[in-house]
Write a protein that holds these residues in place. Structure first.
Motif, short mmCIF file in Angstrom:
data_model
loop_
_atom_site.label_atom_id
_atom_site.label_comp_id
_atom_site.label_asym_id
_atom_site.label_seq_id
_atom_site.Cartn_x
_atom_site.Cartn_y
_atom_site.Cartn_z
N VAL A 19 7.72 4.01 -8.69
CA VAL A 19 7.43 5.83 -8.48
C VAL A 19 7.08 5.52 -10.60
O VAL A 19 6.63 6.27 -11.30
CB VAL A 19 8.11 6.71 -8.19
N THR A 55 11.23 4.04 -3.18
CA THR A 55 10.07 4.31 -3.96
C THR A 55 10.85 4.52 -5.81
O THR A 55 9.49 4.40 -6.36
CB THR A 55 9.02 5.17 -3.88
N ALA A 56 11.98 4.54 -5.89
CA ALA A 56 12.13 5.37 -7.55
C ALA A 56 11.28 4.14 -8.20
O ALA A 56 11.32 4.16 -9.19
CB ALA A 56 13.50 5.10 -7.33
N ARG A 116 0.81 -1.06 -0.11
CA ARG A 116 0.36 0.14 -0.43
C ARG A 116 0.88 1.31 -0.27
O ARG A 116 0.87 2.85 -0.67
CB ARG A 116 -0.65 -0.01 1.50
N ALA A 117 1.92 0.86 1.03
CA ALA A 117 2.63 2.64 0.68
C ALA A 117 3.35 2.70 -0.70
O ALA A 117 3.75 3.74 -0.60
CB ALA A 117 3.94 1.97 1.97
N THR A 118 3.98 1.88 -1.81
CA THR A 118 4.50 1.89 -2.06
C THR A 118 3.45 2.41 -3.58
O THR A 118 3.58 2.58 -4.15
CB THR A 118 4.56 0.07 -3.01
N ALA A 119 2.47 1.93 -3.25
CA ALA A 119 1.11 2.12 -4.53
C ALA A 119 0.92 3.51 -4.09
O ALA A 119 0.61 4.70 -5.17
CB ALA A 119 -0.15 1.28 -4.50
N VAL A 120 0.73 4.02 -2.90
CA VAL A 120 0.95 5.68 -2.82
C VAL A 120 1.69 6.42 -2.55
O VAL A 120 2.03 7.21 -3.72
CB VAL A 120 0.27 5.87 -0.84
N SER A 121 3.26 6.10 -2.64
CA SER A 121 4.59 6.72 -3.44
C SER A 121 4.25 7.09 -4.71
O SER A 121 4.11 7.94 -4.91
CB SER A 121 5.47 6.13 -2.99
N ALA A 122 3.91 5.50 -5.39
CA ALA A 122 3.93 5.65 -7.18
C ALA A 122 3.27 7.01 -7.61
O ALA A 122 3.07 7.89 -8.43
CB ALA A 122 3.75 4.05 -7.61
N GLU A 123 1.67 6.86 -6.95
CA GLU A 123 0.56 7.51 -7.66
C GLU A 123 0.80 8.62 -7.34
O GLU A 123 0.45 10.08 -7.41
CB GLU A 123 -1.09 6.88 -6.75
N ALA A 124 1.79 8.92 -6.42
CA ALA A 124 2.31 10.39 -5.56
C ALA A 124 2.84 11.14 -6.10
O ALA A 124 3.43 12.30 -6.07
CB ALA A 124 2.28 10.29 -3.91
N GLY A 125 3.49 10.34 -6.85
CA GLY A 125 4.71 10.42 -7.71
C GLY A 125 6.01 11.07 -5.95
O GLY A 125 6.74 12.13 -6.89
N PHE A 126 6.34 9.96 -5.25
CA PHE A 126 6.61 10.88 -4.28
C PHE A 126 8.46 9.80 -4.43
O PHE A 126 8.49 8.36 -4.22
CB PHE A 126 6.42 10.05 -3.10
N VAL A 127 9.17 10.41 -5.00
CA VAL A 127 10.27 9.30 -4.85
C VAL A 127 11.49 9.66 -4.30
O VAL A 127 11.72 10.62 -3.25
CB VAL A 127 11.07 10.11 -6.48
#
Lengths: 69, 295, 69, 69, 69, 69, 69
Positions: B268, B264-265, B249-260
């Motif tokens: 993302v 998480t790169a 979930r954290a990965t999905a949220v980072s990806a969707e938020a574009g938080f690099v």
């Protein structure tokens, strides 16, 4: 991922995800807060519907094989 | 006078049978009604043998069974409709579903009749058929079974498959299969209903699909595991699943938020590239950007 | 699914899954028991290796479903 | 997992999942109830939308046809 | 995701991904640039080998079964 | 993929995706614009519901084997 | 999942995951802590190798969200 975990924690607690709240949580975990990252996360998450993302996030292959009865 | 004597004698025999059956039914309080219309008597014997110690198979006239049930205080209700045609009554003190599952598991086979389909692969085995050479040779020929004649008898040169499961059985093969003792068709006793201690079970309910039960257990198991991991039930194995979920979930949220971040790169950029690729594919009919769909 | 959950409960408790036991559990949950199903479930589950099924359910390729919002 | 099975039993029967109900079901299955775990599970389930959670579990393909009995 | 698309654009053009370059691209798209996010992205990307990431992004099973709900 | 990244950037910024806008973004990234492609992409994207496509990006088995850098 | 997010936060910060630490983090997020759950989760996590779990979670098919940008 600390910033994201902290955000999800706040989200789970139905709290607003803002810089102050994130800072509180991160500090409580003993994490030194990077202001730039903090601001960046807070700003980026404003554009995301977290509930939607969580709903569609993959359901993990949940292993129960070894769960004692 | 003589006629009356004879009638009375038969009645005695009937009364005895009814009484004995009633006695048995009042002990077991359980039976299954099965149709034996067209069911080979020897196969019924086989079922009887296999159920020994668990259930008793009786062929009784419907009217007599009805009398016996009544005498045993059994209200057969809906089952009354099953009491037509030739029936066997399987009397048991076990759960009638257990007995019906047992019966449905027995693989009983019979010789093929015209119009039958094969329930299993039919093979005419290589070797001596024991049949005298003669017109039968042309039948083997029609079935494309290679034969040779030795000492006046027909020998099959090599194993020959003449039907696969589901295929109609060639009518020419019937006599040969009979002589070779090959019984390629399965038969099932048709169960019409059951009764246990006041509970009437109809034919439809009596059919148990074990796979659907396995499936339900699997679904229940998966639901339980999912719920347990969702509430972080404090069992180490469950928490592993919870952690995996939380990470995803954290990965999905980072990806969707574009938080690099270095961590998480991957997520993302995978996400961004997946979106770009999907869009490129969506217009690939009019603009070729060199993107190909994956298999 | 009530009958299945009741059965799994008995299985987890290492109890025999029979009509009486199922009836007890279902009644305790306030469920009105259907005698025919009770018998059917008790008989059918005798033929099912519950441990095996749970194990393979857990390890089966859980394809990560994207639940539409 | 007994507490989960009991909870899903109640849920499937559309009954309220609370400590008393769970206790009833678990006891009926011959399980000795641990009050602390009971409270913890009941509290945790209050925070979860079970239907939603099950929906995400349900989308996973369950194939167990070939498991030997 | 704007910052990410802008980064990918610069990467595809074989340009250095730095604050100024990102700012140019974002502004050209009519996006008001948030200096903090800009810094955060540029800093994070310094630590990331985008070629590597894209390579594994391309080969990773990016998407998962389209299981209907 | 530059044209796509540029388009997604405009889309994320909720801007209209037209030839001029794409040209601006691509130029800002230092990319020499191919007028024919530009027209083709802008025209093709008019026919597409981008939000829908992006939604399906998650579920469709997308690989990117032949993406030129 | 709050207890898990809090635990992962502590894990990311390379802190020991114990009752006190969890309590601090959860409280900082404004979550009322249930002592029983706290104890149970902390104890169960002692038996889990979080690094291992995260490693295999990370190599699992990348979970992507089907959410429009």
């Amino acid at each position: 991922m600390e910033y994201i975990y902290a955000s999800l924690l706040l989200h789970a607690a139905k709290k607003d995800i803002n810089e102050d709240a994130l800072k509180n949580v991160l500090s409580a975990a003993g994490i030194e807060v990077d202001e730039v990252r903090l601001k960046a996360v807070a700003a980026a998450l404003k554009e995301v519907n977290i509930d939607e993302v969580l709903k569609s996030a993959a359901t993990a292959p949940v292993a129960v094989a070894a769960v004692p009865a | 006078m003589a006629l009356a004597m004879k009638a009375k004698k038969i009645a005695d025999w009937k009364i005895k049978e009814v009484e004995e059956l009633a006695q048995r039914l009042s002990e077991t309080k359980t039976f299954i009604v099965a149709s034996i219309e067209g069911f080979p008597a020897d196969k019924l014997g086989e079922i009887r043998k296999r159920l020994r110690g668990k259930a008793e198979v009786r062929v009784v006239r419907n009217t007599l069974f009805q009398l016996a049930a009544k005498k045993a205080g059994i209200e057969i209700g809906e089952l009354e409709r099953t009491l037509t045609g030739p029936n066997a009554f399987i009397i048991t003190d076990k759960n009638p579903f257990e007995v019906s599952i047992d019966i449905s598991k027995f693989k009983l086979k019979r010789f093929a009749r015209p119009g039958d389909k094969a329930d299993e692969e039919i093979v005419i085995p290589a070797g001596d058929t024991g049949m005298q050479a003669g017109p039968i040779l042309s039948t083997f020929g029609k079935l494309k079974v290679q034969t040779r004649v030795q000492e006046g008898r027909v020998f099959v040169v090599k194993d020959a498959v003449i039907a696969r499961p589901g295929d109609p059985i060639p009518i020419d093969a019937l006599a040969i299969l009979q002589k070779l003792g090959v019984q390629p068709v399965y038969i099932q006793l048709k169960m019409k209903g059951a009764y246990q201690d006041g509970v009437v079970i109809d034919a439809e309910q009596l059919k148990i699909d074990l796979d659907s039960y396995r499936n339900e257990v699997a679904v229940a198991g998966r639901n339980s595991a999912t719920l347990a991991s969702e509430i972080a039930l404090p069992i180490p194995e469950v928490l592993k699943a919870s952690i995996t979920k939380a990470f995803q979930r954290a990965t999905a949220v980072s990806a969707e938020a574009g938080f690099v971040t270095p961590e998480t790169a991957q997520a993302v950029f995978s996400r961004a590239v997946a979106k770009a690729t999907a869009l490129a594919l969506a217009i690939s009919g009019s603009v070729n950007l060199g993107v190909v769909p994956a298999q």
